[in-house]
Design an enzyme around this catalytic site. Structure first.
Site, mmCIF file in Angstrom:
data_model
loop_
_atom_site.group_PDB
_atom_site.id
_atom_site.type_symbol
_atom_site.label_atom_id
_atom_site.label_comp_id
_atom_site.label_asym_id
_atom_site.label_seq_id
_atom_site.Cartn_x
_atom_site.Cartn_y
_atom_site.Cartn_z
ATOM 1 N N ASN A 235 -12.921 7.807 3.227
ATOM 2 C CA ASN A 235 -12.235 6.720 2.520
ATOM 3 C C ASN A 235 -12.408 5.385 3.253
ATOM 4 O O ASN A 235 -11.685 4.431 3.000
ATOM 5 C CB ASN A 235 -10.745 7.018 2.403
ATOM 6 C CG ASN A 235 -10.472 8.308 1.660
ATOM 7 O OD1 ASN A 235 -11.057 8.556 0.610
ATOM 8 N ND2 ASN A 235 -9.617 9.141 2.211
ATOM 9 N N HIS B 94 0.016 10.710 -6.027
ATOM 10 C CA HIS B 94 -0.259 11.398 -4.760
ATOM 11 C C HIS B 94 0.906 12.297 -4.327
ATOM 12 O O HIS B 94 2.067 12.018 -4.614
ATOM 13 C CB HIS B 94 -0.477 10.310 -3.696
ATOM 14 C CG HIS B 94 -1.031 10.810 -2.401
ATOM 15 N ND1 HIS B 94 -0.257 10.957 -1.271
ATOM 16 C CD2 HIS B 94 -2.279 11.175 -2.054
ATOM 17 C CE1 HIS B 94 -1.020 11.384 -0.274
ATOM 18 N NE2 HIS B 94 -2.249 11.523 -0.720
ATOM 19 N N GLU C 110 0.037 5.056 -8.749
ATOM 20 C CA GLU C 110 -1.049 4.625 -7.879
ATOM 21 C C GLU C 110 -1.784 3.509 -8.610
ATOM 22 O O GLU C 110 -1.802 3.490 -9.845
ATOM 23 C CB GLU C 110 -2.023 5.794 -7.650
ATOM 24 C CG GLU C 110 -1.817 6.521 -6.348
ATOM 25 C CD GLU C 110 -2.495 7.877 -6.297
ATOM 26 O OE1 GLU C 110 -1.761 8.866 -6.408
ATOM 27 O OE2 GLU C 110 -3.714 7.953 -6.152
ATOM 28 N N SER D 39 -6.551 8.682 -6.574
ATOM 29 C CA SER D 39 -7.337 9.153 -5.437
ATOM 30 C C SER D 39 -8.367 10.213 -5.783
ATOM 31 O O SER D 39 -9.339 10.384 -5.065
ATOM 32 C CB SER D 39 -6.406 9.679 -4.348
ATOM 33 O OG SER D 39 -5.630 10.742 -4.838
ATOM 34 N N ASP E 3 1.287 2.251 -5.395
ATOM 35 C CA ASP E 3 0.610 2.787 -4.212
ATOM 36 C C ASP E 3 -0.838 2.280 -4.227
ATOM 37 O O ASP E 3 -1.655 2.737 -5.019
ATOM 38 C CB ASP E 3 0.673 4.322 -4.258
ATOM 39 C CG ASP E 3 -0.037 4.980 -3.078
ATOM 40 O OD1 ASP E 3 -0.723 4.272 -2.312
ATOM 41 O OD2 ASP E 3 0.093 6.216 -2.941
ATOM 42 N N HIS F 88 -5.888 3.123 -2.330
ATOM 43 C CA HIS F 88 -7.328 2.985 -2.571
ATOM 44 C C HIS F 88 -7.702 1.634 -3.182
ATOM 45 O O HIS F 88 -8.861 1.406 -3.518
ATOM 46 C CB HIS F 88 -7.825 4.114 -3.481
ATOM 47 C CG HIS F 88 -7.589 5.466 -2.892
ATOM 48 N ND1 HIS F 88 -8.428 6.031 -1.965
ATOM 49 C CD2 HIS F 88 -6.566 6.338 -3.052
ATOM 50 C CE1 HIS F 88 -7.947 7.213 -1.594
ATOM 51 N NE2 HIS F 88 -6.819 7.420 -2.249
ATOM 52 N N LYS G 281 -7.578 3.717 5.161
ATOM 53 C CA LYS G 281 -8.723 3.822 4.257
ATOM 54 C C LYS G 281 -9.613 2.593 4.441
ATOM 55 O O LYS G 281 -10.253 2.474 5.482
ATOM 56 C CB LYS G 281 -8.213 4.088 2.844
ATOM 57 C CG LYS G 281 -7.751 5.549 2.808
ATOM 58 C CD LYS G 281 -6.902 5.993 1.689
ATOM 59 C CE LYS G 281 -6.510 7.454 1.928
ATOM 60 N NZ LYS G 281 -5.358 7.893 1.174
HETATM 61 C C1 PLP Z 1 -4.126 8.656 1.562
HETATM 62 C C2 PLP Z 1 -3.060 8.384 0.580
HETATM 63 C C3 PLP Z 1 -1.725 8.237 0.969
HETATM 64 C C4 PLP Z 1 -1.244 8.554 2.350
HETATM 65 O O1 PLP Z 1 -1.667 7.626 3.273
HETATM 66 P P1 PLP Z 1 -1.841 8.098 4.797
HETATM 67 O O2 PLP Z 1 -1.795 6.830 5.554
HETATM 68 O O3 PLP Z 1 -3.124 8.808 4.860
HETATM 69 O O4 PLP Z 1 -0.668 8.991 5.099
HETATM 70 C C5 PLP Z 1 -0.814 7.873 0.017
HETATM 71 N N1 PLP Z 1 -1.183 7.664 -1.258
HETATM 72 C C6 PLP Z 1 -2.441 7.825 -1.665
HETATM 73 C C7 PLP Z 1 -2.793 7.584 -3.080
HETATM 74 C C8 PLP Z 1 -3.422 8.202 -0.768
HETATM 75 O O5 PLP Z 1 -4.660 8.399 -1.189
#
Ligand code: PLP
Length: 393
Positions: free
Chosen positions: A37, A123, A174, A178, A203, A206, A237
């Site tokens: 990522n 997520h 989101e 993801s 969220d 990404h 990421k």
């Molecule tokens: C990776 C991810 C998270 C968690 O983030 P981390 O910092 O890896 O704990 C939360 N939401 C989504 C959509 C993700 O892809």
């Protein structure tokens, strides 16, 4: 464990013996990496590493305590200022991970009298938070505004069990999903949550660093920056480091400092991680950030166009997350293995990460990939199709 085995769902860790770049060392084999990522290729950038080393020299390897005891260090404050400016929010707060940010924030804001409405594909961190906070959870069909509106209508009609207390409703989605790489209809979601007086949490795990003319995220791209109460993201990421963050109002952040348990009862992130993330934000905001994003989007366009022409089912992606949907779990695993034999690493993603029968290769691109990398992948996929002659949609 027996059941996991017999269901064919056993997962094991793979040890990588190299830094996170487009070429990784996997069990003695050099592989072209299409699984990270690290969208902008910053995880192994010399400037991030230098910032981390300098933070270690100045502030040590460990933070020593939680932020509220004596662990709130200069690199954390600097990072929060950088995030605030980058995301153009009143305030920002960093957590040890995005997962911790989700759980801490949602549980601080909601209790059993409230309602949380989430997209079907959010997520696991959001789902776990929603369960843990005790609020009534409702799930709307993926990216479906009609389904969201029905649930908001239902939530508005609820009477509070405690007289005098109005139940609050939080919508969570989101921005960029993801596993499918598609993007939420954010402008429509904002309209609805305002119409119904709900709050919205997006969220941007990404989206951050990749979407929007200033690379602030899909919220920026949708032109709704001032209208989202809670923006969440990860530093792990596109920002090439580790940790999570929340951006929003000052009162939100002050409240989280007092109430978010995953923030309060956890050792502060290490100085190196925060300093590296600040360095990444600086790069993303610079002219080089423009170039990295432009390069990434050019590669995304080139690869998705070509794979669709070749008949692969990519679903509705419009991001550097490009699923090659194969359906059958064993086809996904065998295709991943065959690619691996050709020096290409793309993981097969199966239940429970995606629904049963939706097994796929989850391919991700980075600005560090080259056109030759893409050609190599395209050729290998064509060759495999010839070998398997399993039909795609
Ligand atoms: C990776 C991810 C998270 C968690 O983030 P981390 O910092 O890896 O704990 C939360 N939401 C989504 C959509 C993700 O892809």
């Amino acid at each position: 464990m027996d059941k996991i085995h017999s269901d064919g769902l056993l997962r094991v860790l793979r040890r990588i013996d190299s830094p996170q770049t487009t070429s990784i060392q996997l069990a003695g084999q050099t592989c072209l990496n299409f699984s990270s990522n690290d969208y902008l290729g910053l995880a192994n950038d010399p400037r991030l590493k230098q910032a981390a080393k300098q933070a270690i020299d100045q502030f040590g390897a460990g933070s020593g305590a939680s932020r509220l005891i004596c662990g709130s260090l200069t690199p954390h404050a600097d990072l929060e200022s950088a995030l605030r400016r980058f995301k153009q929010c009143e305030a920002a707060l960093t957590f040890s991970s995005g997962y911790a940010a989700a759980v801490g924030t949602i549980c601080a804001l909601l209790d059993k009298e409230d309602v949380i409405i989430v997209d079907r594909l959010v997520h696991a961190s959001i789902i776990d938070a929603a369960r843990l906070c005790g609020a009534k959870m409702r799930v709307f069909d993926h990216n479906d505004l009609g389904s969201l509106k029905e649930l908001l209508t239902w939530a508005r009609g609820r009477i509070s069990p405690t007289p005098g207390r109005t139940p609050q409703t939080l919508v969570v989605t989101e921005s960029v999903f993801s596993m499918d790489g598609d993007v939420a209809p954010l402008a429509g979601i904002v309209e609805l949550k305002e119409q119904f007086g709900a709050w919205l949490m997006v969220d941007e795990a990404h989206g951050t660093g990749v979407f929007g003319s200033q690379r602030r995220g899909a919220v920026e791209e949708a032109g709704i920056s001032g209208r989202v109460e809670i923006q969440m993201g990860t530093l792990g990421k596109a920002l090439g480091s580790a940790g999570g963050f929340i951006c929003g109002s000052q009162v939100l952040v002050d409240y989280l400092v007092n109430r978010a348990r995953s923030f309060i009862f956890s050792t502060a992130p290490v100085p190196a991680a925060s300093a590296a993330a600040s360095a990444a934000i600086q790069i993303v905001q610079s002219e080089e950030g423009v170039q990295l994003a432009t390069q990434l989007w050019r590669l995304v366009e080139r690869l998705t166009t070509r794979l669709r022409e070749d008949g692969w089912n990519l679903g509705p992606t419009r991001s550097p997350i490009i699923p090659i949907i194969l359906g059958d779990e064993s086809t996904a695993v065998s295709t991943a293995n065959s690619l691996r034999e050709r020096g290409i690493f793309i993981p097969a993603i199966r239940y429970p990460s995606v629904a049963r029968g939706q097994a796929r290769l989850r391919l991700t691109l980075s600005a560090s990939h080259t056109d030759q990398d893409l050609d190599h992948l395209i050729d290998a996929l064509i060759e495999l199709r010839g070998l398997n002659s399993h039909s795609q949609q």
